[in-house]
Design a protein around this motif. Structure first.
Motif, short mmCIF file in Angstrom:
data_model
loop_
_atom_site.label_atom_id
_atom_site.label_comp_id
_atom_site.label_asym_id
_atom_site.label_seq_id
_atom_site.Cartn_x
_atom_site.Cartn_y
_atom_site.Cartn_z
N SER A 7 -7.88 -59.23 48.99
CA SER A 7 -8.15 -59.86 47.93
C SER A 7 -9.29 -60.58 48.18
CB SER A 7 -7.28 -60.21 46.91
OG SER A 7 -6.57 -61.38 47.71
N LEU A 8 -9.76 -60.98 47.02
CA LEU A 8 -10.87 -62.31 46.97
C LEU A 8 -10.27 -63.34 46.19
CD1 LEU A 8 -13.99 -60.39 45.82
CD2 LEU A 8 -13.54 -60.89 48.02
N CYS A 9 -10.74 -64.59 46.40
CA CYS A 9 -10.20 -65.70 45.97
C CYS A 9 -10.74 -65.83 44.42
CB CYS A 9 -10.81 -67.07 46.71
SG CYS A 9 -10.38 -68.59 45.81
N PRO A 10 -9.91 -66.15 43.57
CA PRO A 10 -10.52 -66.17 42.07
C PRO A 10 -11.48 -67.18 41.92
CG PRO A 10 -8.22 -66.76 42.29
CD PRO A 10 -8.66 -66.17 43.63
N LEU A 11 -11.48 -68.38 42.85
CA LEU A 11 -12.09 -69.58 42.54
C LEU A 11 -13.65 -69.51 43.05
CD1 LEU A 11 -9.89 -72.62 42.85
CD2 LEU A 11 -11.10 -71.74 40.83
N CYS A 12 -13.42 -68.94 44.50
CA CYS A 12 -14.78 -69.16 45.28
C CYS A 12 -15.23 -67.72 45.91
CB CYS A 12 -14.70 -69.86 46.49
SG CYS A 12 -13.66 -69.53 47.77
N GLY A 13 -14.65 -66.49 45.71
CA GLY A 13 -15.15 -65.17 45.81
C GLY A 13 -15.09 -64.88 47.52
N SER A 14 -14.37 -65.71 48.31
CA SER A 14 -14.22 -65.55 49.59
C SER A 14 -13.10 -64.44 49.86
CB SER A 14 -13.93 -66.87 50.27
OG SER A 14 -13.52 -66.82 51.51
N THR A 15 -13.39 -63.67 50.83
CA THR A 15 -12.22 -62.66 51.05
C THR A 15 -10.78 -63.42 51.69
OG1 THR A 15 -13.29 -62.59 53.24
CG2 THR A 15 -13.76 -60.82 51.74
N MET A 16 -9.86 -62.95 51.31
CA MET A 16 -8.63 -63.57 51.81
C MET A 16 -7.83 -62.53 52.56
SD MET A 16 -7.80 -65.60 48.30
CE MET A 16 -5.95 -65.82 48.60
N ALA A 17 -7.16 -63.11 53.66
CA ALA A 17 -6.39 -62.07 54.54
C ALA A 17 -5.12 -61.75 53.71
CB ALA A 17 -6.14 -62.83 55.66
N SER A 18 -4.71 -60.36 54.03
CA SER A 18 -3.61 -59.97 53.16
C SER A 18 -2.29 -60.73 53.71
CB SER A 18 -3.24 -58.55 53.65
OG SER A 18 -3.14 -58.34 55.12
N ASP A 19 -2.20 -61.41 54.88
CA ASP A 19 -0.68 -62.15 55.04
C ASP A 19 -1.02 -63.64 54.53
OD1 ASP A 19 -2.83 -63.11 56.62
OD2 ASP A 19 -1.85 -63.08 58.48
N SER A 20 -1.92 -63.93 53.55
CA SER A 20 -2.10 -65.31 52.93
C SER A 20 -2.36 -65.35 51.41
CB SER A 20 -3.12 -65.94 53.52
OG SER A 20 -3.40 -67.41 53.03
N ASP A 21 -1.81 -66.09 50.64
CA ASP A 21 -2.31 -66.03 49.09
C ASP A 21 -3.12 -67.54 48.92
OD1 ASP A 21 -0.20 -67.96 49.57
OD2 ASP A 21 0.79 -67.19 47.73
N ILE A 22 -3.43 -68.18 50.11
CA ILE A 22 -4.15 -69.48 49.95
C ILE A 22 -5.59 -69.32 50.40
CG2 ILE A 22 -4.04 -71.84 50.67
CD1 ILE A 22 -1.06 -71.59 50.92
N CYS A 23 -6.43 -69.61 49.85
CA CYS A 23 -7.91 -69.26 50.48
C CYS A 23 -8.10 -70.50 51.49
CB CYS A 23 -8.95 -69.70 49.08
SG CYS A 23 -10.64 -69.56 49.47
N ASP A 24 -8.74 -69.89 52.44
CA ASP A 24 -9.38 -70.65 53.54
C ASP A 24 -10.05 -71.86 53.26
OD1 ASP A 24 -8.63 -71.00 56.34
OD2 ASP A 24 -10.68 -70.15 56.85
N TYR A 25 -10.75 -71.79 52.25
CA TYR A 25 -11.94 -72.89 51.78
C TYR A 25 -11.26 -74.00 50.98
CZ TYR A 25 -15.71 -69.82 53.03
OH TYR A 25 -16.73 -69.12 53.81
N ASP A 26 -9.83 -73.88 50.62
CA ASP A 26 -9.19 -74.72 50.00
C ASP A 26 -8.38 -75.64 50.99
OD1 ASP A 26 -7.82 -76.24 48.27
OD2 ASP A 26 -6.41 -74.56 47.54
N LYS A 27 -9.57 -76.74 51.35
CA LYS A 27 -9.14 -77.71 52.52
C LYS A 27 -9.39 -79.08 51.73
CE LYS A 27 -8.42 -74.48 55.59
NZ LYS A 27 -7.19 -74.06 56.09
N ASP A 28 -8.95 -80.09 52.34
CA ASP A 28 -9.29 -81.31 52.20
C ASP A 28 -10.43 -81.74 53.03
OD1 ASP A 28 -8.36 -81.83 54.79
OD2 ASP A 28 -6.38 -83.01 54.33
N ALA A 29 -11.13 -82.93 52.80
CA ALA A 29 -12.22 -83.25 53.42
C ALA A 29 -12.24 -83.22 54.82
CB ALA A 29 -12.90 -84.56 53.01
#
Length: 100
Positions: A7-29
């Motif tokens: 799927s794609l992240c609904p916030l940033c449009g990044s592709t998401m791996a099927s084994d994760s529901d957390i976007c890889d761009y959702d990180k702290d500083a």
């Protein structure tokens, strides 16, 4: 481990791996996906436009502190590149000590 794009992240449009529901761009500083970009750009692995896409996707998850114009610019970048894969370049171990 092989992962497929589910799927794609609904916030940033990044592709998401099927084994994760957390976007890889959702990180702290401290873990921002942009940390290795300057070394990658300096090495010719990453263009400035590719860096801007990475920053824009990260900013969609961390909009606090952004001005309205910056947020609008990042949203436009994200919408233009929606669903496009972007290679990222993490810092090497020896460089991590230099950034802290």
């Amino acid at each position: 481990m092989n992962t497929c794009i589910a799927s794609l992240c609904p916030l940033c449009g990044s592709t998401m791996a099927s084994d994760s529901d957390i976007c890889d761009y959702d990180k702290d500083a401290e873990s921002a996906p942009t940390l290795g970009d300057y070394a990658a750009m300096n090495s010719g692995l990453l263009t400035h436009d590719e860096h801007v896409l990475i920053v824009a996707r990260w900013a969609m998850h961390r909009p606090a502190g952004l001005g309205q114009k910056s947020l609008q610019k990042f949203k436009a970048v994200v919408l233009e590149k929606w669903g496009q894969f972007q290679q990222r370049y993490p810092l090497s171990a020896e460089n991590k000590t230099l950034t802290r």
